[in-house]
Scaffold this motif. Sequence first.
Motif, mmCIF file in Angstrom:
data_model
loop_
_atom_site.group_PDB
_atom_site.id
_atom_site.type_symbol
_atom_site.label_atom_id
_atom_site.label_comp_id
_atom_site.label_asym_id
_atom_site.label_seq_id
_atom_site.Cartn_x
_atom_site.Cartn_y
_atom_site.Cartn_z
ATOM 1 N N MET A 76 3.432 -18.594 32.964
ATOM 2 C CA MET A 76 4.397 -17.539 33.286
ATOM 3 C C MET A 76 3.673 -16.210 33.398
ATOM 4 N N ILE A 77 4.146 -15.377 34.323
ATOM 5 C CA ILE A 77 3.581 -14.053 34.496
ATOM 6 C C ILE A 77 4.636 -13.038 34.105
ATOM 7 N N SER A 78 4.367 -12.212 33.151
ATOM 8 C CA SER A 78 5.351 -11.238 32.678
ATOM 9 C C SER A 78 5.214 -9.945 33.446
ATOM 10 N N PRO A 79 6.296 -9.161 33.554
ATOM 11 C CA PRO A 79 6.234 -7.879 34.257
ATOM 12 C C PRO A 79 5.191 -6.936 33.689
ATOM 13 N N SER A 80 5.001 -6.938 32.365
ATOM 14 C CA SER A 80 4.054 -6.000 31.769
ATOM 15 C C SER A 80 2.635 -6.276 32.225
ATOM 16 N N ILE A 81 2.300 -7.543 32.396
ATOM 17 C CA ILE A 81 0.967 -7.891 32.877
ATOM 18 C C ILE A 81 0.808 -7.464 34.320
ATOM 19 N N CYS A 82 1.829 -7.770 35.154
ATOM 20 C CA CYS A 82 1.741 -7.452 36.573
ATOM 21 C C CYS A 82 1.592 -5.958 36.808
ATOM 22 N N LEU A 83 2.213 -5.155 35.966
ATOM 23 C CA LEU A 83 2.173 -3.714 36.173
ATOM 24 C C LEU A 83 0.796 -3.131 35.961
ATOM 25 N N ASN A 84 -0.096 -3.869 35.318
ATOM 26 C CA ASN A 84 -1.450 -3.378 35.109
ATOM 27 C C ASN A 84 -2.348 -3.642 36.299
ATOM 28 N N TRP A 85 -1.847 -4.358 37.281
ATOM 29 C CA TRP A 85 -2.667 -4.700 38.427
ATOM 30 C C TRP A 85 -2.603 -3.573 39.449
ATOM 31 N N GLU A 86 -3.757 -3.063 39.774
ATOM 32 C CA GLU A 86 -3.833 -1.892 40.648
ATOM 33 C C GLU A 86 -3.221 -2.151 42.012
ATOM 34 N N LEU A 87 -3.275 -3.393 42.469
ATOM 35 C CA LEU A 87 -2.800 -3.691 43.816
ATOM 36 C C LEU A 87 -1.324 -3.395 43.990
ATOM 37 N N GLU B 182 7.291 -5.348 39.026
ATOM 38 C CA GLU B 182 7.478 -3.906 38.852
ATOM 39 C C GLU B 182 8.938 -3.518 39.060
ATOM 40 N N ARG B 183 9.542 -4.062 40.087
ATOM 41 C CA ARG B 183 10.914 -3.684 40.418
ATOM 42 C C ARG B 183 11.931 -4.187 39.394
ATOM 43 N N LEU B 184 11.597 -5.268 38.721
ATOM 44 C CA LEU B 184 12.536 -5.856 37.754
ATOM 45 C C LEU B 184 12.231 -5.457 36.316
ATOM 46 N N GLU B 185 11.195 -4.653 36.124
ATOM 47 C CA GLU B 185 10.786 -4.279 34.769
ATOM 48 C C GLU B 185 11.925 -3.612 33.990
ATOM 49 N N LYS B 186 12.750 -2.846 34.672
ATOM 50 C CA LYS B 186 13.818 -2.099 34.000
ATOM 51 C C LYS B 186 14.854 -3.008 33.339
ATOM 52 N N PHE B 187 14.880 -4.284 33.743
ATOM 53 C CA PHE B 187 15.857 -5.204 33.161
ATOM 54 C C PHE B 187 15.337 -5.891 31.896
ATOM 55 N N GLY B 188 14.094 -5.611 31.548
ATOM 56 C CA GLY B 188 13.528 -6.069 30.280
ATOM 57 C C GLY B 188 13.591 -7.559 30.044
ATOM 58 N N LYS B 189 14.145 -7.962 28.914
ATOM 59 C CA LYS B 189 14.135 -9.357 28.488
ATOM 60 C C LYS B 189 15.080 -10.247 29.288
#
Length: 326
Positions: free
Chosen positions: A1-12, A79-86
């Motif tokens: 699984m890939i979590s939003p917090s991890i994805c947000l650290n990717w510069e791309l 990134e776009r769904l991060e605001k919905f949290g858990k």
Amino acid sequence: MISPSICLNWELVYKMEFNHTSVLLNECIEGLNIKPDGIYMDGTLGGAGHSSKIASLLNENGLLIGIDQDLEAIKVASERLEKFGKKIKIFHNNYVNYKEALADIYINAVDGILLDLGVSSYQLDNEERGFSYRYDAPLDMRMNQDNPLTAKAIVNTYSESELFRVIRDYGEDKFAKNIAKHIVRYRSGKEIETTFELNEIIKAAIPAKMRKDGGHPSKRTFQAIRIECNKELDVLKDSIDSMIDSLNPGGRLCIITFHSLEDRIVKNIFRTAANPCTCPPSFPVCVCGKKSKGKVITNKPILPSEEELLNNSRSKSAKLRIFEKI
């Protein structure tokens, strides 16, 4: 699984755009019949347009599971769904493997599933991905870039008969035989490497008077090669029945298709799931023992409104079909 917090650290994520207007958005939301505390799965997450709307309708007990095989889509959707949290769980996978995602978070059944099939606007408009005949780019067409099979490999290694089958069956092109012949003839002198090379080969295979009508001459062949590259129809066929089984009672499966091959598969599997009986019509009662899984909500597919067609030309061929489990 890939979590939003991890994805947000990717510069791309910050360097790219993933613009995509969600097709039949309101119709899908209505079709899913969303419960605020329900569990829903978007098997083709893309730019998270549908998922964002679904998540906005869930309360703190609801959950949205997003799956996509395109890692770039995963990055942007996270990134776009991060605001919905858990309320959000995101997985990098093909939707045919959705049970792996459910098992990873200890879920056996869901209240609704959405599939928005075909290639995304981002994938079409990203020249480097090689999906479009409108840009000169390396022949790729992989939705999952971990996939070892590329469009380049297909046009350079498939036999003439295999190419004919692919273009005929997946592109429904009446010039399939001649296109396959021209591809094989060209590659005998040089490997086919780019979309524009393939364009010219296809153009030469179609009589000039026939190229005046019916849109771009490469449209059908590019669709066929993309479908073969990503095994799109096989994946669809292998998923629908299983997804219906994974719905809770009253749960719905909504599928948006963009060409007749996909729509025919969905229509036929939905129909069989609703009425699986194989007894001859003359039998007074059913003796085959096959039980209905539910009902087809859409006797005819839902099509985009005139307003949507005006605002989003890529919705033109979209069709939505909905099945509800008993």
